[in-house]
Design a protein around this motif. Structure first.
Motif, short mmCIF file in Angstrom:
data_model
loop_
_atom_site.label_atom_id
_atom_site.label_comp_id
_atom_site.label_asym_id
_atom_site.label_seq_id
_atom_site.Cartn_x
_atom_site.Cartn_y
_atom_site.Cartn_z
N SER A 108 24.72 -6.67 13.73
CA SER A 108 23.95 -5.68 14.03
C SER A 108 24.55 -4.75 15.17
N LYS A 109 25.54 -5.29 15.76
CA LYS A 109 26.53 -4.75 16.74
C LYS A 109 27.49 -3.86 16.48
N CYS A 110 28.47 -4.39 15.67
CA CYS A 110 29.63 -3.95 15.38
C CYS A 110 29.69 -3.69 13.73
N GLY A 111 28.96 -4.21 13.14
CA GLY A 111 28.90 -3.97 11.63
C GLY A 111 29.74 -4.90 10.88
N VAL A 112 30.71 -5.59 11.52
CA VAL A 112 31.54 -6.76 10.90
C VAL A 112 30.51 -7.44 9.80
N TYR A 113 31.12 -8.02 8.71
CA TYR A 113 30.28 -8.87 7.89
C TYR A 113 31.03 -10.16 8.06
N VAL A 114 30.00 -11.00 8.38
CA VAL A 114 30.20 -12.47 8.65
C VAL A 114 29.36 -13.47 7.79
N GLU A 115 29.94 -14.68 7.46
CA GLU A 115 29.26 -15.50 6.61
C GLU A 115 27.88 -15.96 7.51
N ILE A 116 26.79 -16.10 6.78
CA ILE A 116 25.58 -16.46 7.34
C ILE A 116 25.57 -17.50 8.10
N ASP A 117 26.34 -18.71 7.63
CA ASP A 117 26.60 -19.70 8.39
C ASP A 117 27.16 -19.68 9.71
N GLU A 118 27.96 -18.42 10.21
CA GLU A 118 28.69 -18.28 11.14
C GLU A 118 27.99 -17.39 12.13
N ALA A 119 27.25 -16.76 11.28
CA ALA A 119 26.45 -15.55 12.23
C ALA A 119 25.24 -16.03 13.21
N ILE A 120 25.13 -15.39 14.32
CA ILE A 120 24.39 -15.63 15.29
C ILE A 120 23.14 -15.01 15.07
N LEU A 121 22.01 -15.49 14.75
CA LEU A 121 20.65 -15.07 14.45
C LEU A 121 19.75 -14.93 15.95
N SER A 122 19.46 -13.82 16.20
CA SER A 122 18.66 -13.37 17.44
C SER A 122 17.85 -12.42 17.44
N ASN A 123 16.46 -12.61 17.49
CA ASN A 123 15.41 -11.52 17.34
C ASN A 123 15.41 -10.91 15.91
#
Ligand SMILES: [Zn+2]
Length: 79
Positions: free
Chosen positions: A52-67
């Protein structure tokens, strides 16, 4: 009669070779694929989400989910 047996034998041999070749190809790419039909589901799990911040695509496993939003790193989560 012998002619028919020969034809059936050739067809069986070709069929067997085709199956064996197919198996060796799939076995080389993924050993568990043949045994486990759920391996397709595993691939689907590796979903990409956009930070949501920088627009980089990351694997959902490595992404941080917040709000309800995904972030690629803690830095983006803070910022
Ligand atoms: Zn980011």
């Amino acid at each position: 009669m012998i002619k028919w047996l020969l034809v059936i034998g050739v067809v069986a041999a070709v069929y067997y070779m085709f199956i064996k070749k197919k198996d060796s190809v799939s076995g080389a790419s993924a050993n568990t694929c043949k045994k486990d039909p759920q391996s397709k589901t595993d691939e689907a799990v590796e979903e990409m989400v956009e930070c949501s911040k920088c627009g980089v695509y990351v694997e959902i496993d490595e992404a941080i989910l917040s709000n309800g939003k995904y972030y690629c790193s803690k830095e983006c989560l803070k910022g």
